[in-house]
Write a protein that holds these residues in place. Structure first.
Motif, PDB file in Angstrom:
ATOM      1  N   GLU A 144     141.328 -22.083  51.449  1.00 30.09           N
ATOM      2  CA  GLU A 144     141.160 -23.374  50.759  1.00 30.09           C
ATOM      3  C   GLU A 144     142.421 -23.772  49.996  1.00 30.09           C
ATOM      4  OE1 GLU A 144     138.435 -25.206  50.931  1.00 30.09           O
ATOM      5  OE2 GLU A 144     137.295 -23.757  52.131  1.00 30.09           O
ATOM      6  N   ALA A 145     143.421 -22.879  49.962  1.00 29.10           N
ATOM      7  CA  ALA A 145     144.627 -23.143  49.167  1.00 29.10           C
ATOM      8  C   ALA A 145     145.475 -24.240  49.803  1.00 29.10           C
ATOM      9  CB  ALA A 145     145.430 -21.861  49.009  1.00 29.10           C
ATOM     10  N   ASN A 146     146.229 -24.953  48.952  1.00 33.42           N
ATOM     11  CA  ASN A 146     147.140 -25.987  49.432  1.00 33.42           C
ATOM     12  C   ASN A 146     148.508 -25.407  49.762  1.00 33.42           C
ATOM     13  OD1 ASN A 146     145.216 -28.062  49.078  1.00 33.42           O
ATOM     14  ND2 ASN A 146     145.682 -28.128  46.879  1.00 33.42           N
ATOM     15  N   ASP A 147     148.865 -24.256  49.192  1.00 36.45           N
ATOM     16  CA  ASP A 147     150.137 -23.612  49.488  1.00 36.45           C
ATOM     17  C   ASP A 147     150.065 -23.002  50.877  1.00 36.45           C
ATOM     18  OD1 ASP A 147     152.796 -22.405  48.358  1.00 36.45           O
ATOM     19  OD2 ASP A 147     151.707 -20.738  49.313  1.00 36.45           O
ATOM     20  N   LYS A 148     151.090 -23.284  51.685  1.00 36.96           N
ATOM     21  CA  LYS A 148     151.024 -22.818  53.077  1.00 36.96           C
ATOM     22  C   LYS A 148     151.024 -21.297  53.189  1.00 36.96           C
ATOM     23  CE  LYS A 148     156.034 -22.998  54.026  1.00 36.96           C
ATOM     24  NZ  LYS A 148     157.062 -23.530  54.942  1.00 36.96           N
ATOM     25  N   TRP A 149     151.702 -20.596  52.270  1.00 37.18           N
ATOM     26  CA  TRP A 149     151.762 -19.134  52.370  1.00 37.18           C
ATOM     27  C   TRP A 149     150.415 -18.509  52.014  1.00 37.18           C
ATOM     28  CZ3 TRP A 149     155.705 -17.195  54.861  1.00 37.18           C
ATOM     29  CH2 TRP A 149     156.904 -17.899  54.892  1.00 37.18           C
ATOM     30  N   ILE A 150     149.781 -19.031  50.941  1.00 34.73           N
ATOM     31  CA  ILE A 150     148.454 -18.503  50.585  1.00 34.73           C
ATOM     32  C   ILE A 150     147.443 -18.875  51.666  1.00 34.73           C
ATOM     33  CG2 ILE A 150     146.606 -18.581  48.887  1.00 34.73           C
ATOM     34  CD1 ILE A 150     148.679 -19.173  46.765  1.00 34.73           C
ATOM     35  N   TYR A 151     147.532 -20.120  52.133  1.00 37.77           N
ATOM     36  CA  TYR A 151     146.636 -20.581  53.197  1.00 37.77           C
ATOM     37  C   TYR A 151     146.783 -19.717  54.439  1.00 37.77           C
ATOM     38  CZ  TYR A 151     145.251 -23.544  57.153  1.00 37.77           C
ATOM     39  OH  TYR A 151     144.702 -24.030  58.309  1.00 37.77           O
ATOM     40  N   SER A 152     148.036 -19.447  54.884  1.00 37.53           N
ATOM     41  CA  SER A 152     148.274 -18.644  56.093  1.00 37.53           C
ATOM     42  C   SER A 152     147.810 -17.205  55.903  1.00 37.53           C
ATOM     43  CB  SER A 152     149.758 -18.688  56.466  1.00 37.53           C
ATOM     44  OG  SER A 152     150.169 -20.030  56.694  1.00 37.53           O
ATOM     45  N   THR A 153     148.013 -16.690  54.675  1.00 38.23           N
ATOM     46  CA  THR A 153     147.519 -15.327  54.402  1.00 38.23           C
ATOM     47  C   THR A 153     146.005 -15.283  54.506  1.00 38.23           C
ATOM     48  OG1 THR A 153     149.405 -14.912  52.938  1.00 38.23           O
ATOM     49  CG2 THR A 153     147.473 -13.459  52.725  1.00 38.23           C
ATOM     50  N   GLY A 154     145.337 -16.296  53.993  1.00 39.28           N
ATOM     51  CA  GLY A 154     143.877 -16.357  54.101  1.00 39.28           C
ATOM     52  C   GLY A 154     143.417 -16.381  55.541  1.00 39.28           C
ATOM     53  N   LEU A 155     144.155 -17.127  56.411  1.00 39.10           N
ATOM     54  CA  LEU A 155     143.800 -17.136  57.828  1.00 39.10           C
ATOM     55  C   LEU A 155     143.892 -15.731  58.437  1.00 39.10           C
ATOM     56  CD1 LEU A 155     145.679 -20.371  59.007  1.00 39.10           C
ATOM     57  CD2 LEU A 155     143.199 -20.091  58.660  1.00 39.10           C
ATOM     58  N   ALA A 156     144.881 -14.942  58.008  1.00 37.92           N
ATOM     59  CA  ALA A 156     145.102 -13.632  58.582  1.00 37.92           C
ATOM     60  C   ALA A 156     144.044 -12.607  58.150  1.00 37.92           C
ATOM     61  CB  ALA A 156     146.506 -13.119  58.230  1.00 37.92           C
ATOM     62  N   VAL A 157     143.471 -12.798  56.934  1.00 37.21           N
ATOM     63  CA  VAL A 157     142.581 -11.747  56.406  1.00 37.21           C
ATOM     64  C   VAL A 157     141.141 -12.225  56.242  1.00 37.21           C
ATOM     65  CG1 VAL A 157     144.482 -10.641  55.200  1.00 37.21           C
ATOM     66  CG2 VAL A 157     143.114 -12.348  53.998  1.00 37.21           C
ATOM     67  N   GLU A 158     140.814 -13.440  56.671  1.00 36.19           N
ATOM     68  CA  GLU A 158     139.491 -13.981  56.366  1.00 36.19           C
ATOM     69  C   GLU A 158     138.367 -13.246  57.095  1.00 36.19           C
ATOM     70  OE1 GLU A 158     138.822 -17.928  57.644  1.00 36.19           O
ATOM     71  OE2 GLU A 158     139.736 -17.671  59.619  1.00 36.19           O
ATOM     72  N   ALA A 159     138.643 -12.523  58.193  1.00 35.54           N
ATOM     73  CA  ALA A 159     137.579 -11.853  58.946  1.00 35.54           C
ATOM     74  C   ALA A 159     137.334 -10.421  58.480  1.00 35.54           C
ATOM     75  CB  ALA A 159     137.918 -11.851  60.443  1.00 35.54           C
ATOM     76  N   ILE A 160     138.098  -9.952  57.494  1.00 35.76           N
ATOM     77  CA  ILE A 160     137.926  -8.553  57.057  1.00 35.76           C
ATOM     78  C   ILE A 160     136.537  -8.317  56.495  1.00 35.76           C
ATOM     79  CG2 ILE A 160     138.706  -6.879  55.336  1.00 35.76           C
ATOM     80  CD1 ILE A 160     141.538  -7.791  55.792  1.00 35.76           C
ATOM     81  N   PHE A 161     135.968  -9.343  55.826  1.00 32.00           N
ATOM     82  CA  PHE A 161     134.638  -9.155  55.230  1.00 32.00           C
ATOM     83  C   PHE A 161     133.604  -8.855  56.315  1.00 32.00           C
ATOM     84  CE2 PHE A 161     133.932 -13.453  56.621  1.00 32.00           C
ATOM     85  CZ  PHE A 161     132.565 -13.581  56.745  1.00 32.00           C
ATOM     86  N   LEU A 162     133.795  -9.418  57.558  1.00 32.71           N
ATOM     87  CA  LEU A 162     132.854  -9.125  58.640  1.00 32.71           C
ATOM     88  C   LEU A 162     132.902  -7.650  59.040  1.00 32.71           C
ATOM     89  CD1 LEU A 162     133.231 -12.243  60.964  1.00 32.71           C
ATOM     90  CD2 LEU A 162     131.252 -11.600  59.578  1.00 32.71           C
ATOM     91  N   ALA A 163     134.119  -7.084  59.050  1.00 31.57           N
ATOM     92  CA  ALA A 163     134.244  -5.655  59.381  1.00 31.57           C
ATOM     93  C   ALA A 163     133.554  -4.790  58.332  1.00 31.57           C
ATOM     94  CB  ALA A 163     135.721  -5.272  59.513  1.00 31.57           C
ATOM     95  N   VAL A 164     133.741  -5.146  57.029  1.00 31.49           N
ATOM     96  CA  VAL A 164     133.075  -4.387  55.960  1.00 31.49           C
ATOM     97  C   VAL A 164     131.562  -4.552  56.069  1.00 31.49           C
ATOM     98  CG1 VAL A 164     132.911  -4.036  53.476  1.00 31.49           C
ATOM     99  CG2 VAL A 164     135.103  -4.695  54.489  1.00 31.49           C
TER     100      VAL A 164
END
Length: 812
Positions: free
Chosen positions: A83-103
């Motif tokens: 949900e972040a407007n900063d591209k780096w935070i936004y891109s990082t979120g895209l990379a790690v957003e599925a980790i909660f499914l693995a947990v």
């Protein structure tokens, strides 16, 4: 500070901070059309998982489920980075957003223990983490629009090689893997559910209902995503709702366990003051929702558990767990229950506390019931042993009247053990009248002395019984007599048959130990024994030492190697030298039977046969020498004289009579040929050189005439007996002939030696080998000649090459 307080102070402030940061990021987002809803639900989901996890963690520290729920709550917060407007935070979120499914998959697969116990479980969880990390990481490297139709999303800061085809391939691969993982999880959950007991299903249901629904919806969404994106979005929304319900279902399960614990505390309110075992079990089953639960008492003096009815059991059946129950530091019993109750320790502890009261209260009665059951079982066991034992048992009073007898005696006598025989005299029912007096003497003594007599059998027959009488006391303390016996009829008949067979055998039989001590023997005539004292004596006590050592060695070979071991020896018995043959065989682990037969006559006959054969050979050799001498001195000399006369006649014929000279020349040649053949014939009958110059010269002559090199390696210095020299000569002659004919050899070695009263002859070549000593008559005739002299002939001719002809003869 309590453990629970420290736990909440360690994680809950961090959870609040992460939630606040999540709200801040969402509310400032430029690309979320429903920021308020997202800002409320996002932190709420994370806080729900963290709170539920902390409750579980504090109540069950050894269980990892609480830790996984806390980790899942924090992993969920990572999804807010998109949900972040900063591209780096936004891109990082895209990379790690599925980790909660693995947990989340880790949580569902490992529930209720929080541990991965099988290879399949570990494979599923590790695969989920791999897909969650690497699929999104690869996607952000090649996908220029990770969130399609997002109009305010920042650009992908990690984009390295934009490619729609590569992005699609990564997405399809991630969907396939997601479908496989979801299917595996659902299959695992279904299999567990089907195998679980009712109590186990009660523990599994909070997570399996919500978590299983989540996995099913996600699996279907992954499957239809490439073809029906709108429908997939609806399924993902439903899966999100099921996911959000997980912590609440989990807390509901904890609350249900707490309520069940309270129900266990009121357990004894619903049962009578003195409940039966079934009523007590039913109460515990209702309270714990385990239809198979059992209570057991602990008997410390016997070191075993018994059930509420007093029946002992040694081990817990498969699929059950035993939880000990203690009272004031000592064990009083146990609960045998479904293993799933271990996942509800508060409920189990409440059950143990309730069981502690009831078990302690009923302990004395349980011990009494167990003792009574033990006595009944012992009584049944004794009755079974007595009735099935091969021995005969009868209880009589001091007057000899029958009280009871066992089934074995009933079968032997044909009489039933009932009122028709009880009270009757033992002698009337079981003994012939002539044995009544001796029976009463044994009854009066009752000292266990063994007797053997005939008893009356079924159908009017008689059986031989070895019996004795012992005093006993019945349950009322009255004196009784126990008559016990064994039917030895067949044994005595077999012994009689064996004795008759042994008496018919002329052999001596001895049974002795490995150490050579005699334990039994049989002799047809005691005169045949070296010493009349046998049993308990050693072989060294009865036999000369060499014979004793020979007998002991044969006995040990029979024990160690098996089979029949044979040895021969001679003994002086009553001043006469006798020959014996002993055949020894193992009869027990450390005993042998030795059957000894006198073979003096056989040995004398064999000796006479050998002497007779030797005389025949000597006579044949003498006749050969006579024929050779007659040919040499008679026909051979005349032929030589005739040859000289022909030469003189030829010298006196004038040269003009060439025809007559030619005739005389041809006659001289024919005469020379006949003379050579006559000499060869005389040498075959008996070589004159052997008689005149001995074996060495004769062998050298044979070697000289051989068509291949012959080495005479050794010859005796002195002359051998005539018969031995003749046999040795023919061995060498036959050996050289066979080498020349068949061996294809290049070298022959001849050896004749005399050592320790034995002459040995050897002819060895380096030929092709493979000779068959049975193929010709020459070697058979040689073998007969040598055996007539007490010797033996052997041929060694391996297929690998070389032949060895070897003979051995005694020379006195």
């Amino acid at each position: 500070m309590s453990y629970t307080r420290r736990l909440w102070l360690s994680f809950w402030p961090a959870a609040l901070a992460v939630g606040a940061l999540t709200v801040l990021i969402i509310l400032q987002s430029n690309h979320d059309d429903q920021r308020v809803v997202t800002a409320v639900l996002g932190p709420l989901v994370g806080w729900s998982f963290i709170a539920a996890g902390l409750v579980a963690w504090s109540r069950r520290p050894a269980n990892h489920t609480g830790r996984l729920m806390v980790a899942l709550g924090f992993a969920w917060a990572l999804t807010a980075l998109t949900e972040a407007n900063d591209k780096w935070i936004y891109s990082t979120g895209l990379a790690v957003e599925a980790i909660f499914l693995a947990v989340f998959i880790h949580l569902v697969v490992s529930f209720p223990t929080g541990r991965l116990s099988s290879r399949l479980e570990r494979t599923i969880v590790f695969g989920a983490y791999g897909v969650a990390v690497f699929a999104n990481a690869l996607s952000v490297l090649v996908d220029p629009t990770p969130i399609p139709d997002c109009k305010g999303c920042p650009p992908n800061a990690f984009l390295l090689a934009p490619s729609d085809a590569a992005a699609t391939a990564v997405q399809v691969a991630a969907d396939v893997c997601g479908i496989a993982i979801a299917a595996a999880v659902v299959t695992l959950l279904v299999r567990r559910w089907r195998r679980a007991t009712p109590a186990g299903r009660r523990v599994l249901s909070p997570i399996y209902l919500s978590g299983g629904a989540t996995m099913i919806l996600l699996g279907i969404a992954f499957a239809v995503d490439p073809w029906a994106g709108g429908f997939a979005g609806l399924l993902k929304l439903l899966a999100s709702l099921a996911f959000i319900s997980v912590p609440y279902f989990f807390l509901a399960g904890l609350m249900r366990a707490r309520l069940a614990r309270a129900g266990v505390g009121r357990l004894f309110v619903d049962v009578p003051e003195n409940p039966s075992p079934e009523e007590l079990h039913a109460a515990f089953r209702r309270a714990l929702h385990d239809p198979t639960i059992r209570l057991a008492h602990w008997l410390p003096e016997r070191r075993l558990y018994v059930d509420l009815e007093g029946w002992p059991f040694d081990e817990v059946e498969a699929g059950r767990t035993l939880t000990p129950v203690e009272y004031e530091g000592r064990r009083v019993g146990a609960l045998i229950h479904d293993p799933s109750l271990l996942e509800e320790p508060e409920l189990l502890e409440a059950a143990v506390a309730s069981a502690r009261i009831g078990l302690e209260k009923d302990r004395l009665q349980a011990e009494l019931r167990a003792r009574l059951i033990e006595l009944e079982r012992e009584q049944d066991f004794v009755r079974t042993v007595v009735d099935t034992a091969p021995a005969l048992f009868c209880v009589v009073d001091t007057e000899g009247n029958v009280m009871r007898f066992n089934a074995t005696l009933s079968r032997l006598s044909g009489l039933p053990d009932d009122d028709s025989g009880r009270g009757e005299p033992f002698t009337k029912l079981f003994l012939p009248s002539e044995d009544a007096a001796s029976f009463h003497l044994a009854l009066a003594a009752a000292d266990g002395e063994e007797f053997e007599s005939e008893w009356l059998g079924a159908g009017g027959g008689r059986r031989i019984v070895a019996w004795s009488v012992m005093p006993i006391v019945d349950a009322q303390g009255r004196p009784r007599r126990l008559i016990s016996g064994v039917d030895v009829t067949e044994r005595r008949r077999q012994e009689a048959r064996t004795r008759a067979l042994l008496d018919a055998m002329p052999d001596l039989m001895f049974r002795m130990t490995r150490e050579g001590v005699y334990v039994d023997y049989h002799a047809h005539d005691e005169v045949e024994l070296v010493s009349s004292e046998v049993i308990g004596r050693s072989v060294y006590d009865r036999l000369p030492r060499p014979v004793a050592e020979q007998a002991l060695a044969a006995a040990r070979r029979a024990l160690d190697e098996g089979g029949v071991q044979t040895h021969e020896y001679s003994l002086e018995v009553r001043g006469v030298e006798r020959q014996y043959e002993a055949r020894v065989v193992a009869s027990a682990a450390d005993e042998v039977v030795s059957i000894v037969r006198e073979i003096t006559d056989r040995k004398e006959q064999e000796h006479e046969v050998r002497k007779s054969r030797a005389r025949i050979v000597q006579a044949a050799d003498a006749e050969r020498r006579r024929l050779e001498r007659n040919l040499h001195d008679g026909a051979q000399q005349r032929l030589v004289s005739l040859s000289l006369a022909l030469r003189l006649a030829e010298a006196r014929i004038p040269d003009r009579l060439e025809g007559a000279k030619q005739i005389l020349t041809e006659a001289q040649q024919e005469l020379a040929q006949a003379l050579a053949e006559l000499r060869e014939l005389a040498r075959g009958i008996h070589p004159a050189i052997l008689t005149d110059r001995g074996l060495a010269a004769a062998v050298e002559a044979l070697a000289a005439r051989a068509p291949l090199p012959v080495e005479v390696a050794a010859m005796p210095d002195e002359r051998l007996p005539d018969a031995v020299e003749a046999a040795a000569y023919y061995v060498v002659a036959e050996g050289l002939t066979n080498v020349a004919k068949y061996a294809d050899a290049s070298y022959v070695r001849v050896t004749v030696e005399r050592r320790n009263g034995v002459a040995s002859v050897e002819v060895a070549d380096d030929g092709i080998g493979g000779a068959d000593p049975r193929a010709g008559t020459g070697l058979r005739g040689l073998a007969d000649r040598i055996e007539a002299l007490g010797g033996r002939l052997e041929v060694e001719s391996p297929a690998t090459g070389g032949t060895r002809l070897w003979a051995q003869m005694p020379v006195g």
